[in-house]
Design a protein around this motif. Sequence first.
Motif, PDB file in Angstrom:
ATOM      1  N   GLU A   1     -49.083 -17.393  32.124  1.00 28.44           N
ATOM      2  CA  GLU A   1     -49.378 -16.523  33.400  1.00 28.44           C
ATOM      3  C   GLU A   1     -50.651 -16.993  33.899  1.00 28.44           C
ATOM      4  OE1 GLU A   1     -48.450 -12.160  33.217  1.00 28.44           O
ATOM      5  OE2 GLU A   1     -50.610 -12.039  32.932  1.00 28.44           O
ATOM      6  N   CYS A   2     -51.636 -17.267  33.219  1.00 30.25           N
ATOM      7  CA  CYS A   2     -52.869 -17.646  33.804  1.00 30.25           C
ATOM      8  C   CYS A   2     -52.822 -18.875  34.699  1.00 30.25           C
ATOM      9  CB  CYS A   2     -53.956 -17.679  32.712  1.00 30.25           C
ATOM     10  SG  CYS A   2     -54.327 -15.873  32.146  1.00 30.25           S
ATOM     11  N   ARG A   3     -51.959 -19.705  34.375  1.00 26.53           N
ATOM     12  CA  ARG A   3     -51.874 -21.101  34.855  1.00 26.53           C
ATOM     13  C   ARG A   3     -53.206 -22.232  34.523  1.00 26.53           C
ATOM     14  NH1 ARG A   3     -47.732 -21.779  38.529  1.00 26.53           N
ATOM     15  NH2 ARG A   3     -46.787 -19.817  39.253  1.00 26.53           N
ATOM     16  N   CYS A   4     -53.289 -21.693  33.132  1.00 26.31           N
ATOM     17  CA  CYS A   4     -54.631 -22.692  32.540  1.00 26.31           C
ATOM     18  C   CYS A   4     -54.206 -23.924  32.077  1.00 26.31           C
ATOM     19  CB  CYS A   4     -55.301 -21.805  31.667  1.00 26.31           C
ATOM     20  SG  CYS A   4     -54.442 -21.532  29.967  1.00 26.31           S
ATOM     21  N   GLU A   5     -55.082 -24.889  32.258  1.00 25.46           N
ATOM     22  CA  GLU A   5     -54.875 -26.117  31.531  1.00 25.46           C
ATOM     23  C   GLU A   5     -54.901 -26.173  30.090  1.00 25.46           C
ATOM     24  OE1 GLU A   5     -55.779 -29.579  35.060  1.00 25.46           O
ATOM     25  OE2 GLU A   5     -57.562 -29.068  33.361  1.00 25.46           O
ATOM     26  N   ALA A   6     -56.000 -25.598  29.462  1.00 23.27           N
ATOM     27  CA  ALA A   6     -55.982 -25.308  28.031  1.00 23.27           C
ATOM     28  C   ALA A   6     -56.472 -23.947  27.799  1.00 23.27           C
ATOM     29  CB  ALA A   6     -57.001 -26.270  27.671  1.00 23.27           C
ATOM     30  N   GLY A   7     -55.924 -23.340  26.448  1.00 29.60           N
ATOM     31  CA  GLY A   7     -56.157 -22.150  25.932  1.00 29.60           C
ATOM     32  C   GLY A   7     -56.532 -22.423  24.453  1.00 29.60           C
TER      33      GLY A   7
ATOM     34  N   HIS B   1     -54.050 -23.601  19.583  1.00 26.79           N
ATOM     35  CA  HIS B   1     -54.400 -24.265  20.874  1.00 26.79           C
ATOM     36  C   HIS B   1     -53.134 -24.321  21.800  1.00 26.79           C
ATOM     37  CE1 HIS B   1     -58.116 -25.639  19.255  1.00 26.79           C
ATOM     38  NE2 HIS B   1     -57.370 -26.214  18.244  1.00 26.79           N
ATOM     39  N   TYR B   2     -53.267 -24.095  23.205  1.00 24.71           N
ATOM     40  CA  TYR B   2     -52.444 -24.324  24.135  1.00 24.71           C
ATOM     41  C   TYR B   2     -52.934 -25.323  24.926  1.00 24.71           C
ATOM     42  CZ  TYR B   2     -50.042 -23.365  28.450  1.00 24.71           C
ATOM     43  OH  TYR B   2     -49.188 -23.697  29.597  1.00 24.71           O
ATOM     44  N   TYR B   3     -51.891 -26.080  25.592  1.00 28.09           N
ATOM     45  CA  TYR B   3     -52.061 -27.262  26.788  1.00 28.09           C
ATOM     46  C   TYR B   3     -50.891 -26.941  27.592  1.00 28.09           C
ATOM     47  CZ  TYR B   3     -54.586 -29.130  22.588  1.00 28.09           C
ATOM     48  OH  TYR B   3     -55.360 -29.562  21.468  1.00 28.09           O
ATOM     49  N   SER B   4     -51.255 -26.984  28.958  1.00 25.32           N
ATOM     50  CA  SER B   4     -50.185 -27.497  30.110  1.00 25.32           C
ATOM     51  C   SER B   4     -49.841 -28.841  29.698  1.00 25.32           C
ATOM     52  CB  SER B   4     -50.726 -27.264  31.384  1.00 25.32           C
ATOM     53  OG  SER B   4     -51.526 -28.360  31.670  1.00 25.32           O
TER      54      SER B   4
ATOM     55  N   GLU C   1     -43.252 -28.453  29.513  1.00 24.96           N
ATOM     56  CA  GLU C   1     -44.396 -28.011  30.218  1.00 24.96           C
ATOM     57  C   GLU C   1     -45.549 -27.501  29.694  1.00 24.96           C
ATOM     58  OE1 GLU C   1     -42.523 -25.365  33.063  1.00 24.96           O
ATOM     59  OE2 GLU C   1     -40.829 -26.496  33.762  1.00 24.96           O
ATOM     60  N   HIS C   2     -45.180 -26.892  28.334  1.00 27.53           N
ATOM     61  CA  HIS C   2     -46.027 -25.915  27.747  1.00 27.53           C
ATOM     62  C   HIS C   2     -46.258 -26.577  26.171  1.00 27.53           C
ATOM     63  CE1 HIS C   2     -45.838 -23.191  30.912  1.00 27.53           C
ATOM     64  NE2 HIS C   2     -44.604 -23.199  31.110  1.00 27.53           N
ATOM     65  N   VAL C   3     -47.420 -26.588  25.517  1.00 31.12           N
ATOM     66  CA  VAL C   3     -47.609 -27.157  24.166  1.00 31.12           C
ATOM     67  C   VAL C   3     -48.602 -26.384  23.437  1.00 31.12           C
ATOM     68  CG1 VAL C   3     -48.347 -29.217  22.928  1.00 31.12           C
ATOM     69  CG2 VAL C   3     -47.237 -29.727  24.991  1.00 31.12           C
ATOM     70  N   TYR C   4     -48.055 -25.991  22.303  1.00 30.29           N
ATOM     71  CA  TYR C   4     -48.654 -24.932  21.241  1.00 30.29           C
ATOM     72  C   TYR C   4     -48.875 -26.033  20.096  1.00 30.29           C
ATOM     73  CZ  TYR C   4     -49.460 -21.264  17.831  1.00 30.29           C
ATOM     74  OH  TYR C   4     -49.983 -20.415  16.937  1.00 30.29           O
ATOM     75  N   ALA C   5     -50.394 -25.776  19.765  1.00 27.87           N
ATOM     76  CA  ALA C   5     -50.632 -26.645  18.325  1.00 27.87           C
ATOM     77  C   ALA C   5     -51.381 -25.847  17.572  1.00 27.87           C
ATOM     78  CB  ALA C   5     -51.526 -28.023  19.113  1.00 27.87           C
TER      79      ALA C   5
ATOM     80  N   ASP D   1     -62.660 -31.189  21.418  1.00 25.16           N
ATOM     81  CA  ASP D   1     -63.497 -31.892  22.453  1.00 25.16           C
ATOM     82  C   ASP D   1     -63.072 -32.102  23.751  1.00 25.16           C
ATOM     83  OD1 ASP D   1     -65.879 -32.222  20.958  1.00 25.16           O
ATOM     84  OD2 ASP D   1     -65.299 -33.917  19.936  1.00 25.16           O
ATOM     85  N   VAL D   2     -61.591 -31.753  24.093  1.00 25.34           N
ATOM     86  CA  VAL D   2     -61.005 -31.933  25.468  1.00 25.34           C
ATOM     87  C   VAL D   2     -60.994 -30.783  26.143  1.00 25.34           C
ATOM     88  CG1 VAL D   2     -59.198 -33.629  24.435  1.00 25.34           C
ATOM     89  CG2 VAL D   2     -58.739 -31.198  24.559  1.00 25.34           C
ATOM     90  N   TYR D   3     -61.699 -29.732  25.717  1.00 22.52           N
ATOM     91  CA  TYR D   3     -61.894 -28.403  26.463  1.00 22.52           C
ATOM     92  C   TYR D   3     -62.677 -28.673  27.465  1.00 22.52           C
ATOM     93  CZ  TYR D   3     -58.786 -25.475  23.335  1.00 22.52           C
ATOM     94  OH  TYR D   3     -57.921 -24.938  22.961  1.00 22.52           O
ATOM     95  N   LYS D   4     -63.895 -29.503  27.561  1.00 22.52           N
ATOM     96  CA  LYS D   4     -64.843 -29.617  28.446  1.00 22.52           C
ATOM     97  C   LYS D   4     -64.047 -30.388  29.676  1.00 22.52           C
ATOM     98  CE  LYS D   4     -66.964 -33.868  26.740  1.00 22.52           C
ATOM     99  NZ  LYS D   4     -68.124 -34.444  26.459  1.00 22.52           N
ATOM    100  N   TYR D   5     -63.037 -30.886  29.583  1.00 18.56           N
ATOM    101  CA  TYR D   5     -62.334 -31.712  30.722  1.00 18.56           C
ATOM    102  C   TYR D   5     -61.292 -30.749  31.284  1.00 18.56           C
ATOM    103  CZ  TYR D   5     -64.244 -35.778  28.219  1.00 18.56           C
ATOM    104  OH  TYR D   5     -64.905 -36.582  27.672  1.00 18.56           O
ATOM    105  N   ALA D   6     -61.091 -29.610  30.812  1.00 22.60           N
ATOM    106  CA  ALA D   6     -60.045 -28.793  31.550  1.00 22.60           C
ATOM    107  C   ALA D   6     -60.706 -27.988  32.823  1.00 22.60           C
ATOM    108  CB  ALA D   6     -59.698 -27.856  30.254  1.00 22.60           C
ATOM    109  N   LYS D   7     -60.011 -27.983  33.653  1.00 30.36           N
ATOM    110  CA  LYS D   7     -60.373 -27.436  34.927  1.00 30.36           C
ATOM    111  C   LYS D   7     -60.477 -25.955  34.704  1.00 30.36           C
ATOM    112  CE  LYS D   7     -59.161 -30.899  38.282  1.00 30.36           C
ATOM    113  NZ  LYS D   7     -58.213 -31.413  39.223  1.00 30.36           N
ATOM    114  N   SER D   8     -59.648 -25.237  33.744  1.00 33.98           N
ATOM    115  CA  SER D   8     -59.399 -23.967  33.599  1.00 33.98           C
ATOM    116  C   SER D   8     -58.896 -23.574  32.120  1.00 33.98           C
ATOM    117  CB  SER D   8     -58.358 -23.037  34.318  1.00 33.98           C
ATOM    118  OG  SER D   8     -56.814 -23.951  34.267  1.00 33.98           O
ATOM    119  N   VAL D   9     -59.779 -22.763  31.373  1.00 30.91           N
ATOM    120  CA  VAL D   9     -59.307 -22.472  30.004  1.00 30.91           C
ATOM    121  C   VAL D   9     -59.301 -20.848  29.978  1.00 30.91           C
ATOM    122  CG1 VAL D   9     -60.428 -22.547  27.734  1.00 30.91           C
ATOM    123  CG2 VAL D   9     -61.059 -24.394  29.570  1.00 30.91           C
TER     124      VAL D   9
END
Length: 521
Positions: A307-313, A375-378, A282-286, A427-435
């Motif tokens: 906790e923030c339920r973000c798509e990217a961090g 980096h973090y990704y849902s 469910e969560h990915v750290y890179a 470059d994917v951060y611009k596609y995330a609804k929440s960062v």
Amino acid sequence: MSNAALRALRTRFASYDVEQKSIVGAIDRALMRGGDDDDDDDDEGDEMSHADGRDDDDDDDDESGRIKRRKGKTNRREAKALIGTLRALEGERAMEVFARSLAEASAGGETASAPARAERRAAPGSEEYARWRVRGLEIVKAKTLAVVLLAGGQGTRLGSANPKGMYDIGLPSGKSLFALQGERLKKLGDLAGGCAPVWYVMTSPFTHDMTVNYFKQHEYFGLRANDVIFFKQGTLPCFTESGEIIMKSYVEVSEAPDGNGGIYAALAREGIIDDMRRRGIEHVYAYCVDNALVQVGDPAFVGCCAECRCEAGAKVIAKAYPTEPVGVFATRVNEKTGEKEYHVVEYSEIPESLASARDEETGELKFNAANIALHYYSFDFLAKCCLDLTLPHHIARKKIPYLDVKTGETVNPEQPNGIKLEAFIFDVYKYAKSVCIVQGDRALDFAPVKNAEGAGKDSPDTARALITALHAKWIIDAGGSIEGVPEGAAPACEIAPHVSYAGENIPKNARVAHRSHVCRF
């Protein structure tokens, strides 16, 4: 047969909109030199000439036949090598990426960037940090965290031809970057009361075999072998300005890794996204292999993003000085949607006046959220990046080895002569609804190893100093002491990852020798 395959490839590459003179020329050369059918006919004719009863010099005939056969075998080998190269080349995709990249580079027109601010701070000792860390460890124990390592680079600038992760930065333990990170990951699993997160290691065609063998030789640093998954970064051919693919030799295309942003295509192509889905991730750290201080799997950062339920961090740090050569996170408004988007501005793209600009109220640099590739990704967002999005590639004009058709030799130019295409991971951060941008601490999070020993910055000696200073601080903060420190020197020691991941479990009043490797207390 080779000739039929060569003719089919010639038809394919001759059909491209941009004339591929080098590739077509290499194919024509291979055809002219003779394929399988021609070589077989020549051998048969040579045998018949020996059966006609003439009184010729047998030794001369035998030598001539051997030379001819050797030449035929060489021609066949070269033809097969060329066929293998061109069949493996995703030419149509490469041409499409090249055309799209040129169009995007010439279009421009993006709105001006505004500084990005870290909304949260990872401050050890704070209540929210403790809460995030507990949440992250729960995620680890639930086996829903995956860790992705970008490790495709070689240690060229460090004076090594090996994968950079194999490099020993000179710590008392003599451990490589791979060993430090693998052992930290194992300790993370221990702290969570379960298994370590699955570790996906991205290699490159140039480092894959050596990396896999190194992990095997070191028994995966105590991790379970079936939880360490290797996959290869992709490559793209290099181009001339006109869009012709550059040949390196008569049987090789000049290729280069497709940038760290190639990770998304690789995760899809190599079946990693499918494997993550099967495992219930469910969560990915890179992160990147050349950060010697990285808290692999960073539970507080992961817990904060969850906790923030973000798509990217992204975990960022303050710049060391205004013109430090690091990219910074920024925002801009999408002109079509009106939404704020996050992106990274490379240091080379920021004028010095803007890089040095300070906030009038705080006195801090305006553009101060330095990207350190944490980096973090849902999982759902990462899967979307890998399977649904077409990411841009950036043009880099570089010195590309090329084939000199007059001499048949490979030339290494002294000036840029071609184009490499690189995708960037951010470059994917611009596609995330929440960062979620999280403020980290340079002393805890970032010790890059990019330059040779003694370079003065971002080198093995600077990374070594950062690690040993941090570990000595853990001892001193717990009420212990570092003994035998020479006058004028900073206290230093190395604490093994299995002893402490981030300063926990240090006994009070511990006494440690200066520059020692602490394996137990």
